[in-house]
Design a protein around this motif. Structure first.
Motif, PDB file in Angstrom:
ATOM      1  N   GLU A  19      -3.426   1.830 -11.450  1.00  0.00           N
ATOM      2  CA  GLU A  19      -2.870   2.345 -10.189  1.00  0.00           C
ATOM      3  C   GLU A  19      -3.863   3.297  -9.517  1.00  0.00           C
ATOM      4  O   GLU A  19      -3.965   3.322  -8.289  1.00  0.00           O
ATOM      5  N   LYS A  23      -5.066   2.422  -5.737  1.00  0.00           N
ATOM      6  CA  LYS A  23      -4.779   3.394  -4.653  1.00  0.00           C
ATOM      7  C   LYS A  23      -3.818   2.812  -3.615  1.00  0.00           C
ATOM      8  O   LYS A  23      -4.040   2.937  -2.405  1.00  0.00           O
ATOM      9  N   GLY A  24      -2.774   2.150  -4.077  1.00  0.00           N
ATOM     10  CA  GLY A  24      -1.763   1.644  -3.164  1.00  0.00           C
ATOM     11  C   GLY A  24      -2.096   0.308  -2.522  1.00  0.00           C
ATOM     12  O   GLY A  24      -1.281  -0.236  -1.776  1.00  0.00           O
ATOM     13  N   ARG A  75       4.770  -5.653  -9.886  1.00  0.00           N
ATOM     14  CA  ARG A  75       3.885  -5.023  -8.882  1.00  0.00           C
ATOM     15  C   ARG A  75       3.592  -5.969  -7.728  1.00  0.00           C
ATOM     16  O   ARG A  75       3.619  -5.577  -6.574  1.00  0.00           O
ATOM     17  N   ARG A  85      10.891  -6.042   1.520  1.00  0.00           N
ATOM     18  CA  ARG A  85      10.482  -5.323   2.723  1.00  0.00           C
ATOM     19  C   ARG A  85      11.624  -5.308   3.746  1.00  0.00           C
ATOM     20  O   ARG A  85      11.859  -4.289   4.404  1.00  0.00           O
ATOM     21  N   PHE A  88      14.090  -2.743   2.756  1.00  0.00           N
ATOM     22  CA  PHE A  88      13.536  -1.424   3.054  1.00  0.00           C
ATOM     23  C   PHE A  88      13.731  -1.081   4.532  1.00  0.00           C
ATOM     24  O   PHE A  88      14.121   0.033   4.873  1.00  0.00           O
ATOM     25  N   HIS A 107       3.992  -4.729  10.985  1.00  0.00           N
ATOM     26  CA  HIS A 107       3.438  -4.119   9.763  1.00  0.00           C
ATOM     27  C   HIS A 107       2.597  -5.101   8.961  1.00  0.00           C
ATOM     28  O   HIS A 107       1.634  -4.712   8.309  1.00  0.00           O
TER      29      HIS A 107
ATOM     30  N   TYR B 141       7.815   2.253  -3.825  1.00  0.00           N
ATOM     31  CA  TYR B 141       6.772   2.226  -2.777  1.00  0.00           C
ATOM     32  C   TYR B 141       6.053   3.571  -2.758  1.00  0.00           C
ATOM     33  O   TYR B 141       4.822   3.635  -2.645  1.00  0.00           O
ATOM     34  N   LEU B 144       4.020   4.196  -6.124  1.00  0.00           N
ATOM     35  CA  LEU B 144       2.828   3.342  -6.208  1.00  0.00           C
ATOM     36  C   LEU B 144       1.956   3.457  -4.960  1.00  0.00           C
ATOM     37  O   LEU B 144       0.922   2.792  -4.857  1.00  0.00           O
ATOM     38  N   ARG B 145       2.365   4.310  -4.024  1.00  0.00           N
ATOM     39  CA  ARG B 145       1.597   4.556  -2.784  1.00  0.00           C
ATOM     40  C   ARG B 145       1.383   3.263  -2.003  1.00  0.00           C
ATOM     41  O   ARG B 145       0.332   3.072  -1.371  1.00  0.00           O
ATOM     42  N   ILE B 146       2.391   2.386  -2.027  1.00  0.00           N
ATOM     43  CA  ILE B 146       2.306   1.152  -1.266  1.00  0.00           C
ATOM     44  C   ILE B 146       2.623   1.475   0.182  1.00  0.00           C
ATOM     45  O   ILE B 146       3.576   2.205   0.472  1.00  0.00           O
ATOM     46  N   ASN B 147       1.841   0.956   1.081  1.00  0.00           N
ATOM     47  CA  ASN B 147       1.968   1.238   2.493  1.00  0.00           C
ATOM     48  C   ASN B 147       3.361   0.848   3.000  1.00  0.00           C
ATOM     49  O   ASN B 147       3.782  -0.306   2.858  1.00  0.00           O
ATOM     50  N   GLU B 148       4.096   1.828   3.557  1.00  0.00           N
ATOM     51  CA  GLU B 148       5.445   1.533   4.049  1.00  0.00           C
ATOM     52  C   GLU B 148       5.401   1.055   5.496  1.00  0.00           C
ATOM     53  O   GLU B 148       6.405   0.659   6.034  1.00  0.00           O
TER      54      GLU B 148
END
Lengths: 151, 148
Positions: A19, A23-24, A75, A85, A88, A107, B141, B144-148
């Protein structure tokens, strides 16, 4: 059970290291690095466990395969799932289908999907837009093979 | 190599073979995995005590195989539904597709089918179960620093 605790902790260290590298970003952008990190921790943990606690290399390997596949699957779904998504987006406020499609495309547009594949070295730029790389072709072939075998 | 290692390798090979041969028929795959898992447990019980094997190794294998079973299902879902994989495959076949609009519409229908989303006229909102999943997703999110 000390050995099991060491094994689970070792795997979690591999996940944390991965991770930090990601870095995302998406797994596909640094898949080889992530595999390298897991291989490093797998070898380190299995040597420690075998040397000090007589834990089988085979058992460590089999556990790691299962744990890695689960982490990889979860993941990948989290970062790419359209349905997750959508949930969310709708969590913030109810939305119509049109609004959801527009928000998602803002997005995660089609162009951004192609850019992600380009950053992961799975597609490369050509005079007509994009073309598949050898790495991308390898993955596409493997996926098609597994997909078609099921038909 | 101990007998436990040998039983473990056979179990792993059977689960992998099941994934390859059974394909997207998830009910059959899950039933098959349950049989293999049960066979593994039964073998250990019948062979125990196994020379040079520890109970913690058995525990690690049980957890590992359960996670492998779960992971194979996740991979199967990706093979069937991943937009990025479909794009790659289309480029490999020489007929690039790029549109994802149809995928979004399909996912909304999936959301309703799995009781995550409810439709009120033209508007979608979360069910109770959907709210729970959406909250977990939001937390993950952020972690894990996933882009929102």
């Amino acid at each position: 059970m000390k050995s099991t605790l060491i094994l689970f902790s070792g795997f979690m260290l591999a996940v944390l290291s991965s991770e930090l590298v990601l870095k995302g970003t998406k797994l596909q952008t640094a898949l080889l690095k992530v595999l390298g990190i897991h291989l490093f921790w797998l070898i380190a943990i299995s040597i420690c466990l075998n040397r000090f606690l007589q834990f089988s290399f085979v058992v460590v390997f089999l556990f790691w395969m299962g744990a890695f596949l689960s982490w990889f699957g979860v993941r990948s779904h989290l970062e790419s799932s359209i349905l997750l998504r959508m949930l969310f987006f709708v969590r913030k406020e109810p939305m119509t289908e049109q609004d959801l499609v527009l928000k998602y495309e803002n997005h995660h547009s089609e162009a951004s999907r192609l850019e992600e594949l380009f950053r992961a070295n799975l597609l490369e730029r050509s005079s007509n837009g994009f073309q598949i790389t050898s790495k991308g072709r390898w993955i596409a072939t493997a996926a098609s093979f597994l997909h078609q075998q099921s038909r | 190599m101990t007998i436990l290692d040998f039983v473990g390798i056979i179990t792993f090979a059977l689960l992998s073979a099941g994934f390859y041969l059974i394909g997207p028929r998830m009910l059959i795959f899950n039933f098959f995995c349950l049989l293999v898992f049960g066979g593994f447990i039964l073998s250990i019980v019948m062979l125990w005590p196994i020379p040079d094997a520890q109970f913690s190794e058995v525990f690690a294998l049980v957890v590992g195989f359960f996670l492998y079973w779960f992971g194979l299902q996740a991979v199967r879902t990706m093979l069937e539904r991943s937009v990025s994989l479909n794009i790659l495959r289309s480029y490999a076949a020489g007929t690039p597709i790029q549109t994802i609009k149809g995928n979004i519409e399909g996912r909304l229908k999936d959301g309703q089918r799995h009781r995550l989303l409810q439709k009120d006229g033209l508007t979608y909102h979360l069910s109770g179960f959907g709210s729970l999943i959406a909250s977990m997703v939001t937390i993950l999110y952020r972690v894990l620093r996933i882009n929102e």
